[in-house]
Motif scaffolding. Sequence first.
Motif: not given
Length: 543
Positions: A386-387, A392-398, A494-499, A509-511
């Motif tokens: 999750l970035r 726009g925030t996108r969740l990439s799954l594999r 997994l770094r915290r970001r301010a959006l 936001v922090q994954p």
Amino acid sequence: MPACSPPPSQQVGVVVIGYQDAAHVTDAVRSALAQGAVVREVVAVDDCSADGSAELLGRLAAAEPRLRVLRRPANSGGCGTPRNTGLAAVTAPYVMFLDSDDVLPPGAVDALLGAAVEERAEVVSGLCVRRELPSGREVPWQAPLYATRTVVAHPARRPRLVHDTLCVNKLYRTAFLRRHGIRFPDGRFPYEDFVFTARVLAAGPRVALVPDPVYVWHVRRSAERLSISLDRADVSNWRARTHACRTAYDILLAAGQKRLARAARAKFLDHELRMYVRELEVRDVRYRRAWWAHTRAYLAEYDAADWTRSPTAPGRLIGRVILASPEPRDLPRLRELAARPARLLPPYPTGSDGLPVWSQDLPQVTLEPLLTRPVRLLPLAADAELRPSARGTRLSLRLHELYGRVERAGGPVAVEAQWRRREDGRCGGRRTAVFGPPERSAPRAGGAVWPVGVTVDPAALGAGTWELRLRLRFRDGTAREVTAHARADLPGHLRRRALPSTRHGIVLVQPYATHSGALALRVAPGARGVATVVRGRLRRLLH
């Protein structure tokens, strides 16, 4: 169904035990007294506290004739002795137990006693709710047992009863306990309720189960003095737990309850072992070695029949790996397997016969049953990235192949991603996406990988901690619910970001990876939310 008649009055005694808990003990006692006329007596046993607990209880007893206060002359070192003291003093036909830092919800005793009288049950058990404080999040304990009202003529007919080792969410016929000499272990004996519950089940009572919430278990992880179940930092806690489990097994076996005894061993693998393995990676080397050696010695007591049923079930597979290796190994992979639901991460090697094995150097730990296990029970693994981004925030799954089982199900068709807020279980919305064509990787690394992307709007989720749950749908019509492995190995993931946010101005936001390695998300919207996070981080740095 006809309406139930009200329970008879003055039938129940509630034993409340406490030690150094002046902040909470009167709340516990009042919750018992508030149950109404059905409670004949509340016996409060103070285990020689020095914080004024006994004085508080004495003042309360002066105004409440149903309350008796007993003060032990010396601290017993555990919960068993004060409970035995209270049990010996009870005069009511039925008895239940309450800890000083918990409470009984309204109507709890009525629900339990009503079932005891109507069903002629010697033991009645109801739903316990774990309430996390200060958040207030509530999690039901062993909920499947309490889905509907049920009568069990003998515990052996419902082996799942061994999973609820609590003594506090139950009402007991006092004469039944005394006739069979059922008591708690005295002195310092952590997990004393494991032994008490085994003694109860070994006596073969008629048991009634009710779906009503009858006990609120307060979980205070930030308390200065942690409860026994939370204070797991020293390996002595694990030794005490395995000793209690072994004692419970021996009690059931000695009583001829072989089915319950075997169920107790299975419960250890599925619950205790998985819980402690999830934490093992964060412990120091000394703890790990001591834990691993002790666990191997304990599991060596299991016989062949304890391993043959569902040998690739997560707890059994973890136990087999531990038994096969004299030293701690594969801790990240074991942690993921211990998750709920379980995730078996690559690699997926095969032995010389071409059949699945745990690893090339542990070929004796075979995974062959995975080839026939139903898809809905497979430990499928999905990686998640999750970035958060202003664009726009996108969740990439594999999704990883698992020894050809995903392809045999026709491959994945779609995934439904759901975020649930940990504090209250609220759903933050669902998003469905279609999988792309498989990407091929080296067979030893897992074979095919199916990618899919899902959009996420952290601002719309709102403040809180959000856990990700995935529902996979396959082409053959089967489905599987899983969680996703957080890609902690990706730089900055997994770094915290301010959006920026049109709704809140700013969203922090922090994954992050949970203790079992699953992806979760913390969201703090608005300037106030950001300030709260910053203050919390400063407090942690200063302490």
